[in-house]
Design an enzyme around this catalytic site. Structure first.
Site, short mmCIF file in Angstrom:
data_model
loop_
_atom_site.label_atom_id
_atom_site.label_comp_id
_atom_site.label_asym_id
_atom_site.label_seq_id
_atom_site.Cartn_x
_atom_site.Cartn_y
_atom_site.Cartn_z
CB ALA A 61 -0.99 -0.09 1.11
CD GLU A 124 2.04 -5.23 5.94
OE1 GLU A 124 2.70 -6.01 6.28
OE2 GLU A 124 1.29 -5.46 4.83
#
Ligand code: T1G
Length: 687
Positions: A61, A124
C-alpha cells in the site's frame, strides 16, 4: 492507467505499473479491481496472470496515502473480495519484491510463482501496523501459524526459494517470469487460500505474546497481530477479516504508527535536498582513512562492508597493526556468526591495506581523516594531503565538533572538502552527518550523500557550527539532565524516565558509554566561548574523580564487569551534597517533568538550528535523533514530537520554564513563536 493490460493466448496479463515500486494507492487498487473483473467477465479469457512492471512486483500500500483522509484499506479490501470471487485461475508472478499489500494481493491469487531471489514479506509491523488486507488470515493458511507469526512479527522478508519451502510460493520461474507464469496458468485451477483450515498452535501464540511483551512501544501492534493470527484458527474467515480491519484502522490512528511512518518517509527524504544533485557513490572505489583509532577502524570496516578498497594510514606502527587485526577479526566474526559468507569476509579483508606514510593516500578517490580531535593536528594533515592526493580527490574530516571551514582552508580546493561525522561504532550506527562547508561543491555533497546510502547509512546534511545538528542539541539535553539532578532527581531516575519514554539509553548512561572526559572537554571549551550559558558542576565533579565512565570502570554508574552499569549510592550522595552546597532544597521530580524538560530542550535547540540554516528541515533533525541518538522511531523525532504536542503548547511551556531556575536555557526560539503566530507546524517546513 495504473495497470498495464495485455493478453497472451487466452491468458489476461495484468501488470501493476506505478513507478518506482508499484505502491498501491486506493485508486490503484480500484483500477486493478476493475481490470480483474473485466478479465473475469471476458469469455475469451481462461486465466489471469498478475504481475508488476519495473523493478519489483509491489512494495504494498502507498504509505504516503495513510495520512490522507480517504486512506484506510477499503479499496484494498474490495480488491481482495474481487479476487476471492474469481471463478477463473489467477496466478501471481513475483519478481524483485512483493511486500505488504503487494504480497497480500498475491496471496489472494490462487497460485504464486516467483523469479529467483525475489524478496517476499509483510513488513507492516515496521510501520506500527499489521497486514490490513487479509494477510493475517491468508499467510497462516499458507505457511502455518508459527511461520506466519515469525514473518509478520519480524517484518523480515524471505527469499523466493525459502518461500517455496514454506508453502507461500508454488514455483521458481525459469527465464522470463511472465512467460513462465502464462505457461504455469495453463494447468492452474481455482484454489483459494481462504478455503484452507489453519491448525491451531497455542504454543506459538503464547510464546509470541511473551516476546511481544518485551517490545514496549511496538507491543500494541504486535499483540493485535497475534490476536488476528489466533483468530485464523478460531473464527470463520470473514469474521476474522472484519476483526483484522478494525485492528488495522485502530493502529493506523496510533501515535506509534504515525511516528514510524514519518521516520520511514523522512529517511528517504533526507537524501533529497534542494540544490544537491543526485550523486554517484561508485566514484569512490579507493578510500584512504587517516588514523587507526576507534573511529578510523570503524570507518574502515564500514567502507569495506560497502565494497570499497581501503588504505588505513597511521604514522604509529603499533596502533596500525592493532587496528588491522581488529578489523580482520571483526570481519571474520561476521562470517563465524553466519551474517556473511567466509568468502565475502575474506574478500573484504583482502581489500584492506595499511600504511604508515601519508603518501599511500595518493591514489585515493576519497580521504577521510579521523585523527586526534585537535584543529591544528587536522589542519596539518590536510595541508600534507593537499600535496599528495589528486586534485579531484574528495577530502573529508570526521571531526565531531571542529570548524570544517577552518580545516578546509588548510588544503587546496576547499570545494572538495566536506565533513563526514560518523557515529561510534561507525560500522554499526546508521547516522552520518554530512557537514557542508562554506565552499563545499554541491556535486561533492551529492557524491558523499550517495556514499552514505551505499554504506547503508542515513546521510543528513548539516551546516558548520559547534556540534553540528546532533551534538549541539545533545548539549542542551544534557544541560537539563544535570539541572534536574541538582533540583531533586537522581541519575537512575533521569535515565530510566528517558528510556521508558523511548530512548535506547538515558543521557547519563550515554555519556558513561561515550566517555565523560569528552563531555568535560566540551564544557571547558564552552566555558570560554559561551560563558553566559553555564552548566551544572555535577558532571565535572565526577570527572575530577577520574570517573570517565565505562572505560574507567566508573562514571555516573559503576562498571565492575566493564559493561553493565550498576547503581552507585556514592554518586547519589554526591548529587544530594551538591544540591545542599548550592543551597537548593531538593524536591520530588516526576518522570513526566524529566521527559518534558529534556524534550523541550531538544525541540528548542532544533528550532534554533533551523533558524541558523544549519539544519535544512525539521525532518533532517528528526532523522539525526532516530539514527544517531537512539530515539525510538515510534516517536518520529523531536520536531515530529513537537507537532504532536502542539506548537502553541510547546511555546507556552517554554515561556513558563524560562521564568524558572536557569530559565535562560528555555528562552523560546523565535521560529517557534513565528510558526504559532502563523498557525503552522514544523511539518509545514518539511515540504
Ligand atoms: N509506499 C509509498 N512509497 C514507497 C513505498 C510504499 N509502500 N515503498 C517505497 N516507497 C518509495 C520510497 O519512499 C522512495 O521514494 C522510493 O519508493 C524508493 O524506495 C495494506 C498497510 C520496496 C524494498 O513497508 O521496503 O502495504 O525517495 O529508496 O531501497 O497491509 O522501498 O524515491 O521519493 O526504499 O530500492 C508495506 C516499504 C506498506 C515496504 C525498495 N510495505 N518499502 O527499496 O528503494 S503498508 C513496506 C521498502 C501495507 C497493507 C499494508 C523499500 C523497497 P523516493 P527505497 P529501495
Amino acid at each position: 492507467m495504473a495497470v498495464a493490460i495485455s493478453k497472451i493466448g487466452d491468458v489476461a496479463v495484468l501488470l501493476l505499473d506505478t513507478p518506482p515500486v508499484n505502491a498501491v494507492a486506493p485508486a490503484v487498487a480500484e483500477d486493478l479491481m476493475r481490470c480483474v473483473q473485466a478479465a473475469l467477465a471476458d469469455p475469451a479469457v481462461r486465466a489471469i496472470v498478475l504481475g508488476g512492471a519495473g523493478k519489483g512486483f509491489s512494495a504494498g500500500a502507498d504509505i504516503a496515502d495513510f495520512d490522507r483522509a480517504e486512506a484506510g484499506g477499503a479499496s484494498m479490501r474490495a480488491l481482495m473480495v474481487a479476487l476471492d470471487a474469481a471463478a477463473k485461475p489467477v496466478v501471481a508472478v513475483l519478481h524483485g519484491f512483493a511486500l505488504g499489500g503487494g504480497l497480500e494481493i498475491a496471496m489472494a491469487a490462487h497460485w504464486r510463482v516467483a523469479a529467483p531471489g525475489t524478496q517476499i514479506g509483510l513488513p507492516e509491523i515496521n510501520l506500527g501496523l499489521l497486514p490490513g488486507a487479509g494477510g493475517t488470515q491468508r499467510l497462516p493458511r499458507l505457511v502455518g501459524v508459527a511461520k506466519a507469526l515469525d514473518m509478520m512479527m519480524s517484518g523480515a522478508a524471505i527469499g523466493a526459494e525459502a518461500a517455496v519451502v514454506a508453502g507461500l510460493v508454488d514455483e521458481i520461474t525459469q527465464g522470463d517470469p511472465i512467460a513462465a507464469a502464462v505457461a504455469f496458468a495453463a494447468g492452474a485451477t481455482v484454489r483459494r487460500a481462504r478455503d484452507r483450515v489453519v491448525a491451531a498452535d497455542g504454543a506459538a501464540i503464547e510464546s509470541a505474546r511473551a516476546a511481544a511483551a518485551k517490545r514496549r512501544l511496538r507491543m500494541p501492534a504486535l499483540l493485535a497481530l497475534i490476536d488476528c493470527v489466533e483468530a485464523a484458527s478460531t473464527l470463520d474467515f470473514d469474521a476474522a477479516i472484519a476483526a483484522e480491519a478494525d485492528r488495522f484502522d485502530t493502529l493506523l490512528a496510533s501515535a506509534a504508527s504515525g511516528g514510524l511512518r514519518h521516520a520511514f518517509m523522512a529517511e528517504r527524504a533526507v537524501a533529497r535536498l534542494p540544490g544537491i544533485p543526485k550523486g554517484d557513490a561508485m566514484v569512490f572505489e579507493t578510500v584512504a582513512v587517516i588514523g587507526a583509532g576507534t573511529m578510523g577502524s570503524g570507518i574502515a570496516i564500514a567502507l569495506l562492508d560497502a565494497g570499497m578498497h581501503v588504505v588505513l594510514i597511521d604514522l604509529r606502527p603499533e596502533p596500525l597493526a592493532a587496528a588491522a587485526g581488529k578489523i580482520r577479526r571483526t570481519l571474520e566474526s561476521q562470517a563465524e556468526r553466519g551474517r556473511i559468507s567466509a568468502d565475502l569476509a575474506q574478500s573484504r579483508v583482502a581489500r584492506l591495506s595499511v600504511a604508515s606514510d601519508l603518501a599511500a593516500a595518493a591514489p585515493a578517490d576519497l580521504v577521510i581523516e579521523a585523527v586526534f580531535e585537535d584543529l591544528a593536528v587536522k589542519r596539518a594533515v590536510f595541508a600534507e594531503l593537499g600535496r599528495i592526493v589528486r586534485p579531484d580527490a574528495v577530502l573529508a574530516s570526521n571531526t565531531s565538533t571542529l570548524d570544517v571551514d577552518a580545516i578546509a582552508r588548510a588544503a587546496p580546493g576547499p570545494e572538495r572538502v566536506v565533513g563526514l561525522h560518523f557515529f561510534s561504532p561507525a560500522n554499526i550506527m546508521r547516522l552520518l552527518e554530512v557537514i557542508r562547508g562554506a565552499r563545499t561543491a554541491p556535486v561533492v555533497l551529492g557524491q558523499v550523500m550517495a556514499l552514505a546510502r551505499r554504506m547503508g547509512k542515513v546521510g543528513v546534511v548539516s551546516g558548520v557550527c559547534d556540534g553540528f545538528i546532533g551534538n549541539r542539541m545533545f548539549e542542551e539535553y544534557l544541560r537539563q539532565a544535570y539541572l534536574l539532578l541538582e533540583e531533586g532527581a537522581l541519575p537512575a531516575q533521569v535515565d530510566d524516565a528517558m528510556e521508558q519514554w523511548g530512548f535506547a539509553l538515558g543521557p547519563l548512561r550515554v555519556m558513561d558509554l561515550a566517555g565523560q572526559d569528552i563531555g568535560w572537554s566540551i564544557r571547558k571549551r564552552r566555558a570560554v566561548e559561551q560563558p553566559e550559558r553555564p552548566y551544572s558542576r555535577l558532571p565535572d565533579l565526577i570527572c575530577e574523580q577520574g570517573r570517565f565512565g565505562q572505560k574507567a570502570g566508573a562514571g555516573w554508574y559503576l562498571y565492575p564487569d566493564g559493561r553493565k552499569p550498576l547503581h552507585d549510592a556514592g554518586i547519589d550522595a554526591l548529587v544530594v551534597a551538591h544540591s545542599a552546597m548550592l543551597g537548593l532544597a531538593r524536591r520530588a521530580v516526576g518522570d513526566a517533568e524529566i521527559v518534558e524538560r529534556c524534550l523541550l530542550a531538544l525541540i528548542n535547540e532544533g528550532a534554533r538550528l533551523l533558524e541558523d540554516g544549519i539544519a535544512a528541515r525539521p525532518l533532517d533533525v528528526d532523522q539525526v535523533w532516530v539514527h544517531g541518538y537512539g530515539m525510538a522511531p515510534e516517536r518520529g523525532g523531536p520536531m515530529f514530537q513537537a507537532d504532536r504536542m502542539g506548537l502553541a503548547h510547546v511555546l507556552e511551556r517554554l515561556v513558563s520554564l524560562s521564568a524558572g531556575r536557569e530559565g535562560w536555557a528555555f528562552r523560546p526560539a523565535p521560529l517557534i513563536r513565528k510558526l504559532v503566530d502563523e498557525g503552522r507546524d514544523f511539518a509545514s517546513l518539511n515540504r
